[in-house]
Design an enzyme around this catalytic site. Structure first.
Site, PDB file in Angstrom:
ATOM      1  N   LYS A   1      -2.242  -1.521  -3.788  1.00 38.66           N
ATOM      2  CA  LYS A   1      -3.168  -0.461  -3.540  1.00 38.66           C
ATOM      3  C   LYS A   1      -2.331   0.679  -3.670  1.00 38.66           C
ATOM      4  CE  LYS A   1      -6.036   1.865  -0.689  1.00 38.66           C
ATOM      5  NZ  LYS A   1      -6.657   1.816   0.699  1.00 38.66           N
TER       6      LYS A   1
ATOM      7  N   LYS B   1       0.851  -1.211   0.060  1.00 38.72           N
ATOM      8  CA  LYS B   1       0.092   0.096   0.045  1.00 38.72           C
ATOM      9  C   LYS B   1       0.656   1.179   0.000  1.00 38.72           C
ATOM     10  CE  LYS B   1      -3.766   2.382   2.511  1.00 38.72           C
ATOM     11  NZ  LYS B   1      -4.636   2.561   3.497  1.00 38.72           N
TER      12      LYS B   1
HETATM   13  C1  PBG Z   1      -7.321   3.275   5.543  1.00 41.95           C
HETATM   14  C2  PBG Z   1      -7.612   3.358   3.869  1.00 41.95           C
HETATM   15  C3  PBG Z   1      -7.769   4.213   2.881  1.00 41.95           C
HETATM   16  C4  PBG Z   1      -8.164   3.891   1.693  1.00 41.95           C
HETATM   17  C5  PBG Z   1      -8.607   2.686   2.132  1.00 41.95           C
HETATM   18  N1  PBG Z   1      -8.085   2.292   3.543  1.00 41.95           N
HETATM   19  C6  PBG Z   1      -7.078   5.824   3.354  1.00 41.95           C
HETATM   20  C7  PBG Z   1      -5.495   6.033   3.335  1.00 41.95           C
HETATM   21  O1  PBG Z   1      -4.509   5.234   3.491  1.00 41.95           O
HETATM   22  O2  PBG Z   1      -5.175   7.110   3.195  1.00 41.95           O
HETATM   23  C8  PBG Z   1      -8.184   4.616   0.660  1.00 41.95           C
HETATM   24  C9  PBG Z   1      -9.161   4.063  -0.488  1.00 41.95           C
HETATM   25  C10 PBG Z   1      -9.486   4.982  -1.472  1.00 41.95           C
HETATM   26  O3  PBG Z   1      -8.728   6.100  -1.773  1.00 41.95           O
HETATM   27  O4  PBG Z   1     -10.477   4.643  -2.293  1.00 41.95           O
HETATM   28  N2  PBG Z   1      -8.308   2.996   6.440  1.00 41.95           N
END
Ligand code: PBG
Length: 329
Positions: free
Chosen positions: A251, A199
């Site tokens: 992601k 991520k």
């Molecule tokens: C963290 C989380 C995020 C997203 C999904 N889970 C935000 C981040 O890491 O800042 C982002 C998902 C998206 O942008 O569609 N709980």
């Protein structure tokens, strides 16, 4: 002697729609699509998210209706996010059985049963008043090991609410092993873990911050990955699998298709990808301006993510796309 032209003619296999259909290498199916959903505590009705046209923060009623639609679309699952009305430093709402995400999970399981897989975001950022994915140390840094304790409690709260797949999105070291350990110790050995393994600290999460009304100041670069680091993404993927993840995820999706392809090459467990809020917003905005063909762009984007190696895709278009797939099946 007459000129015969090229000896090799790949265009033969592109000549008709039927031929193209027959030789298609990558097909989409509703079952491999997962719809992320936001549920807002105290909302009397659905609240549209401006930066994500077509996506709303649900009230409990609109959530129930949307779940029924999701099930009838035949998608594979829903990923739930809670938007609490009160936040604190520890993210107490995350572990409170009456916290919005746990309430929403119970509703989803009640409405859907086993029709599709009810998944929950296991991360503190929606519940903390500072907006970080973990709890803070005295110096303001994100305290990895103290956060693991919170994730362990959160995992139990979610499993007790009936979550069928825990989505660990916080990028703390050891989070998969920690959550696996507590689940196994507390009688939830059958609850699987989806690890957001690679991520990245991405600007493409922008609209999500509006969706969950994030209070974050600054960024998440001390725990999420640097966008330039592919090798590190693979390292995280290997680590999370070794710690006991059942599924790993990359992601965002579109800017990280190389990481996704590498992860898919080496992984022995399913590899998923999350087409995030900014990816959604860009295509919606361009389409709204008439600059691209909305449906074709959506289909192409998701097919590309599958082609790169994702076994399933989290996408805000899951339901609409599933509807199109049924039309053309
Ligand atoms: C963290 C989380 C995020 C997203 C999904 N889970 C935000 C981040 O890491 O800042 C982002 C998902 C998206 O942008 O569609 N709980």
């Amino acid at each position: 002697m007459t000129h015969r032209g090229p000896a090799v003619r790949p265009r033969r296999l592109r000549s008709t729609p039927a031929m193209r259909r027959l030789v298609g290498e990558t097909r989409l199916h509703p079952a491999e699509l997962v719809l992320p959903m936001f549920v807002r505590e105290g909302a009397a009705e659905a609240v549209p998210i401006t930066s994500m046209p077509g996506v709303s923060q649900h009230s409990l009623d609109s959530f129930r209706r949307a779940l029924v639609d999701a099930a009838s679309a035949g998608i594979g699952g829903v990923m739930l996010f809670g938007v609490p009305s009160v936040r604190d430093a520890e993210g107490s709402g995350a572990t409170d059985p009456d916290g919005i995400l746990n309430v929403a999970t119970r509703i989803a399981v009640q409405e859907l049963g086993d029709a599709l897989v009810v998944q929950t975001d296991l991360c503190l950022d929606e519940f903390t008043d500072h907006g970080h994915c973990g709890v803070l140390a005295a110096d303001g840094s994100v305290d990895n090991d103290a956060t693991l304790e919170r994730y362990r409690d959160m995992a139990i709260a979610q499993a007790e609410s009936g979550s069928q797949l825990l989505g660990l999105s916080g990028m703390m070291d050891g989070q998969v092993a920690g959550v696996r350990d507590v689940l196994d110790g507390r009688g939830f050995g059958g609850t699987p873990i989806l690890a957001y393994a690679a991520k990245y600290a991405s600007a493409f999460y922008g609209p999500f911050r509006e969706a969950v009304q994030s209070t974050l100041v600054g960024d998440r670069r001390t725990y999420q990955l640097d966008p330039g680091n592919a090798r590190e993404g693979i390292r995280e993927t290997i680590l999370d699998a070794a710690e006991g993840a059942d599924i790993v995820m990359v992601k965002p999706a579109m800017s990280y298709l190389d990481v996704l392809a590498s992860a898919a090459d080496i992984s022995e467990i399913p590899v998923w990808a999350y087409q995030v809020s900014g990816e959604y917003a860009m295509i919606e905005a361009a389409a709204a301006n008439g600059w691209i063909d909305r449906r074709r762009a959506i289909e192409e984007s998701v097919v590309s993510i599958r082609r790169a190696g994702a076994d399933a895709v989290l996408t805000y278009w899951a339901q609409e796309l599933a509807g199109w797939l049924r039309e053309t099946a």
